[in-house]
Design an enzyme around this catalytic site. Structure first.
Site, PDB file in Angstrom:
ATOM      1  N   HIS A 141      40.636  45.572  69.932  1.00 39.47           N
ATOM      2  CA  HIS A 141      39.641  46.292  70.734  1.00 39.47           C
ATOM      3  C   HIS A 141      38.858  45.333  71.628  1.00 39.47           C
ATOM      4  O   HIS A 141      38.254  44.381  71.152  1.00 39.47           O
ATOM      5  CB  HIS A 141      38.680  47.009  69.780  1.00 39.47           C
ATOM      6  CG  HIS A 141      37.729  47.945  70.434  1.00 39.47           C
ATOM      7  ND1 HIS A 141      36.395  47.972  70.114  1.00 39.47           N
ATOM      8  CD2 HIS A 141      37.910  48.901  71.367  1.00 39.47           C
ATOM      9  CE1 HIS A 141      35.790  48.917  70.818  1.00 39.47           C
ATOM     10  NE2 HIS A 141      36.685  49.490  71.587  1.00 39.47           N
TER      11      HIS A 141
ATOM     12  N   HIS B  89      32.730  47.515  79.910  1.00 39.51           N
ATOM     13  CA  HIS B  89      32.571  48.812  79.258  1.00 39.51           C
ATOM     14  C   HIS B  89      31.431  49.619  79.851  1.00 39.51           C
ATOM     15  O   HIS B  89      31.586  50.781  80.222  1.00 39.51           O
ATOM     16  CB  HIS B  89      32.341  48.621  77.754  1.00 39.51           C
ATOM     17  CG  HIS B  89      32.116  49.903  77.016  1.00 39.51           C
ATOM     18  ND1 HIS B  89      30.871  50.488  76.903  1.00 39.51           N
ATOM     19  CD2 HIS B  89      32.981  50.719  76.364  1.00 39.51           C
ATOM     20  CE1 HIS B  89      30.970  51.608  76.216  1.00 39.51           C
ATOM     21  NE2 HIS B  89      32.241  51.771  75.877  1.00 39.51           N
TER      22      HIS B  89
END
Length: 245
Positions: free
Chosen positions: A12, A54
């Site tokens: 991730h 992000h």
């Protein structure tokens, strides 16, 4: 089902929380732990350069302020994206999608690109990211997997580069979850790991879709997903899970 060229274990944002997320430093650390596929978030700069981040805003993971999508890549490339994490990564720059692609291609790694648009430019982001991905991975044996929570972004990617595989990200199983993925021409559903059970896995597989999960950081959760026969596990715990397992 069509053949699935991707490994079960996916790191991730590069290396979970062990390095500054979405940077090449994180990719290198994930690779050092044996991972060969990485997930990352990609959005557009003001001058339409795809870059890894992000959040919509810069404050959490850089020394910048404001909305990343409002800045040129020239300005974004000067930011420190490592000091927030720890002194060891001070000065680590933001990565462009091109940087990430070259790293992965040169080292034989695979990539899951989450299209993470700045609000208001969902379709445009999908189009530009797909265009760049198609160029960067031209001739590659295994293309990147493009995923997004935003149907408009996936539609833009589909219409721009229909040959690139796509996955619909979900945090809830809305009533039309399966139909939405099929209408977008997806090959996979990527959802919160708690949403998978025997029934939902069977529905997805019967429709020819692969089943992936985020963000799996506990052994019990990973064991449950393996037992259900799911295809991909996205984890922060690159230090806990051996990717060959």
């Amino acid at each position: 089902m069509t053949p699935w060229p991707y490994p079960r274990w996916i790191a991730h944002r590069g290396a979970g929380k062990l390095a500054p997320e979405n940077t090449l430093a994180a990719f290198r650390l994930g690779a050092a732990h044996g991972y060969r596929m990485f997930e990352c978030d990609v959005k557009l700069s003001a001058d339409s350069v795809p870059f890894l981040m992000h959040d919509a805003t810069l404050q959490r993971t850089t020394n910048g302020t404001g909305t990343g999508g409002d800045k040129s890549w020239g300005d974004l490339s000067q930011l420190d994206a490592g000091s927030w994490h720890s002194r060891a990564f001070a000065g680590e720059p933001l990565a462009s999608l091109e940087n990430a692609a070259r790293f992965c291609l040169h080292n034989g790694h695979l990539l899951n690109i989450e299209i993470k648009p700045t609000p208001g430019v969902e379709r445009r982001t999908g189009e530009v990211v797909a265009q760049h991905a198609q160029r960067l991975w031209a001739g590659a044996t295994v293309p990147p997997l493009l995923t997004s929570f935003q149907p408009a972004a996936l539609a833009g990617a589909r219409d721009t580069a229909p040959g690139l595989p796509r996955g619909l990200l979900l945090d809830t199983l809305r009533a039309d979850w399966l139909d939405a993925a099929l209408q977008l021409g997806c090959v996979a559903i990527v959802c919160n790991h708690a949403l998978w059970n025997a029934a939902t896995v069977a529905q997805a597989q019967a429709a020819g879709l692969r089943t992936l999960s985020y963000t799996v950081n506990d052994e019990w959760a990973a064991e449950r997903l393996v037992a259900l026969g799911t295809d991909g596990i996205i984890t922060d715990r690159v230090d806990l899970f051996a990717p060959a397992g």
